[in-house]
Write a protein that holds these residues in place. Sequence first.
Motif, mmCIF file in Angstrom:
data_model
loop_
_atom_site.group_PDB
_atom_site.id
_atom_site.type_symbol
_atom_site.label_atom_id
_atom_site.label_comp_id
_atom_site.label_asym_id
_atom_site.label_seq_id
_atom_site.Cartn_x
_atom_site.Cartn_y
_atom_site.Cartn_z
ATOM 1 N N ALA A 69 0.856 -1.246 -0.198
ATOM 2 C CA ALA A 69 0.097 -0.084 -0.072
ATOM 3 C C ALA A 69 0.697 1.186 0.179
ATOM 4 O O ALA A 69 0.586 2.174 -0.611
ATOM 5 N N LEU A 70 1.982 1.132 0.793
ATOM 6 C CA LEU A 70 2.892 2.250 0.821
ATOM 7 C C LEU A 70 3.505 2.435 -0.384
ATOM 8 O O LEU A 70 3.757 3.860 -0.946
ATOM 9 N N ILE A 71 3.803 1.545 -1.165
ATOM 10 C CA ILE A 71 4.540 1.813 -2.314
ATOM 11 C C ILE A 71 3.480 2.439 -3.640
ATOM 12 O O ILE A 71 3.821 3.159 -4.341
ATOM 13 N N GLN A 72 2.364 2.012 -3.657
ATOM 14 C CA GLN A 72 1.406 2.319 -4.424
ATOM 15 C C GLN A 72 0.917 3.952 -4.115
ATOM 16 O O GLN A 72 0.944 4.786 -5.022
ATOM 17 N N VAL A 73 1.296 4.329 -2.742
ATOM 18 C CA VAL A 73 0.946 5.973 -2.643
ATOM 19 C C VAL A 73 2.460 6.527 -3.083
ATOM 20 O O VAL A 73 2.056 7.587 -3.714
ATOM 21 N N ALA A 74 3.534 6.104 -2.974
ATOM 22 C CA ALA A 74 4.651 6.498 -3.480
ATOM 23 C C ALA A 74 4.627 6.834 -5.085
ATOM 24 O O ALA A 74 4.983 7.719 -5.485
ATOM 25 N N LEU A 75 4.038 5.894 -5.736
ATOM 26 C CA LEU A 75 3.941 5.973 -7.129
ATOM 27 C C LEU A 75 3.125 6.998 -7.565
ATOM 28 O O LEU A 75 3.253 7.504 -8.741
ATOM 29 N N VAL A 76 1.940 7.487 -6.974
ATOM 30 C CA VAL A 76 1.088 8.440 -7.359
ATOM 31 C C VAL A 76 1.055 9.734 -6.669
ATOM 32 O O VAL A 76 0.259 10.597 -6.765
ATOM 33 N N LEU A 77 2.058 9.657 -5.866
ATOM 34 C CA LEU A 77 2.589 10.860 -5.042
ATOM 35 C C LEU A 77 2.630 12.184 -5.819
ATOM 36 O O LEU A 77 2.263 13.133 -5.611
ATOM 37 N N VAL A 78 3.512 12.100 -7.064
ATOM 38 C CA VAL A 78 3.837 13.258 -7.530
ATOM 39 C C VAL A 78 2.469 13.635 -8.342
ATOM 40 O O VAL A 78 2.196 15.113 -8.371
ATOM 41 N N PRO A 79 1.832 13.015 -9.157
ATOM 42 C CA PRO A 79 0.704 13.433 -9.734
ATOM 43 C C PRO A 79 -0.654 13.945 -8.540
ATOM 44 O O PRO A 79 -1.205 14.883 -8.885
ATOM 45 N N MET A 80 -0.438 13.145 -7.709
ATOM 46 C CA MET A 80 -1.601 13.641 -6.707
ATOM 47 C C MET A 80 -1.252 15.123 -5.830
ATOM 48 O O MET A 80 -2.082 15.753 -5.543
ATOM 49 N N VAL A 81 0.173 15.129 -5.546
ATOM 50 C CA VAL A 81 0.453 16.661 -5.177
ATOM 51 C C VAL A 81 0.244 17.789 -6.226
ATOM 52 O O VAL A 81 -0.272 18.754 -5.877
ATOM 53 N N LEU A 82 0.652 17.500 -7.372
ATOM 54 C CA LEU A 82 0.218 18.567 -8.565
ATOM 55 C C LEU A 82 -1.471 18.550 -8.665
ATOM 56 O O LEU A 82 -1.641 19.930 -8.683
ATOM 57 N N LEU A 83 -1.903 17.672 -8.412
ATOM 58 C CA LEU A 83 -3.472 17.677 -8.690
ATOM 59 C C LEU A 83 -4.029 18.637 -7.316
ATOM 60 O O LEU A 83 -4.832 19.507 -7.560
ATOM 61 N N PHE A 84 -3.523 18.148 -6.111
ATOM 62 C CA PHE A 84 -4.253 18.876 -4.861
ATOM 63 C C PHE A 84 -3.847 20.500 -4.976
ATOM 64 O O PHE A 84 -4.242 21.282 -4.265
ATOM 65 N N SER A 85 -2.455 20.784 -5.411
ATOM 66 C CA SER A 85 -2.174 21.967 -5.394
ATOM 67 C C SER A 85 -2.735 23.147 -5.945
ATOM 68 O O SER A 85 -2.737 24.137 -5.852
ATOM 69 N N LEU A 86 -3.851 22.381 -6.982
ATOM 70 C CA LEU A 86 -4.603 23.433 -7.448
ATOM 71 C C LEU A 86 -5.609 24.113 -6.609
ATOM 72 O O LEU A 86 -6.130 25.233 -6.800
ATOM 73 N N SER A 87 -5.750 23.569 -5.399
ATOM 74 C CA SER A 87 -6.729 23.778 -4.464
ATOM 75 C C SER A 87 -5.631 24.567 -3.159
ATOM 76 O O SER A 87 -6.197 25.668 -2.618
ATOM 77 N N THR A 88 -4.664 23.997 -2.881
ATOM 78 C CA THR A 88 -3.858 24.540 -1.783
ATOM 79 C C THR A 88 -3.238 25.881 -2.484
ATOM 80 O O THR A 88 -2.878 26.555 -1.512
ATOM 81 N N LEU A 89 -3.145 26.129 -3.533
ATOM 82 C CA LEU A 89 -2.565 27.697 -4.073
ATOM 83 C C LEU A 89 -3.416 28.645 -3.244
ATOM 84 O O LEU A 89 -2.843 29.531 -2.962
#
Length: 267
Positions: free
Chosen positions: A118-138
Motif C-alpha cells: 500500500a505504501l509503494i502504491q502511494v509513492a507511485l502516485v505521490l507526484v501526480p496527486m501533489v500536483l492535482l491537490f496544489s490546484l486547491s492549496t494554492l
Amino acid sequence: MVASVFVQRTNGRTALLFVIAILASITVICAIFALSGVAIPEWFVIVGRWLPAIVAVVVAKRCRVPGGPLEWFALRPGGWRRLVGGGALAVVTLVAVYALSVVPLVVSGMARLQPWSALIQVALVLVPMVLLFSLSTLGEEAAWRGFLQGLLQDKGFWRSSAIIAAVWVCFHIPLHLTMAAQGTLPALIAVTSTLTLFPLGLFLSAVVSRFASVWPAVFAHALPFSAMNLLADAGDLGTSALWLLTALTSVVLIGAARLFAPRARAS
C-alpha cells in the motif's frame, strides 16, 4: 524612518482587516450550513481553500496594496530550479516528518504500519496527486503564507509565523466544529487535526521564507496524506495513541521548521 513606520502601520491595518474578513466569512458560511441542516459537502472543503485568496484580493484592492497578485501572493518562483527543487524538498521533508512521527507508535506496538504494498502504491502516485491537490492549496497558501506573511514580515520570522499559524487554526475551527457537530468528522480527530495545523503552519512559513516563494508551501500542503495515513486501522487508534501521535507530529514539524527558518544574524 517615518516612512518605514507608516508602512508598518499600514501593513498592520491591512493584515487585521484581512484576518477579520476571512474569519467572519468562514464563520458565516459554516453557520449557514449548520442552521440549514445541510452537511458540509466534500467539494466545499476543496473549493473553500480559495476563499482566503478571494478575500485577500478584495482587501488588497480596498487597502490599495502596492503591486499586483504576483507580489501580493509571492507567486514568483525565482526560476524553475528553485520552483522544482524547493517544492520537492518541502514535500520530501514533510513525508519524512510523518514517517518519523509514527516510528515510536509502531515500535511500541501501539499501532501497525500500512502494508508495504500500500505504501509503494502511494509513492507511485505521490507526484501526480501533489500536483492535482496544489490546484486547491494554492488558494490557501497564496493568502496565508503569501499575502499575510508579506504584511507581517517586519515582525520577524517566528512572531509573524506564529500569528499566521494561530489565525490559520482559527480559520479551520468553524469548519471542523460544524463537521463534528454534523457527524461527518469524529470529534477527537477534529480536535487533534486542528491543533496540528499550528506546527504545520510554522513549517510552511519556514519553507516560504527559505525559498522566497509560496510555491514550496503550495506543494507541501498538497501532500495527500498525514501521519495517520501511514498506519493500518488508523480509525481504531486509542485516545492515548492518537494524542501521542499528535504530539510527536507537532514536535517533529517544529524541528523541521527550525531547519528551514532564517537564521538570526549575529550582531
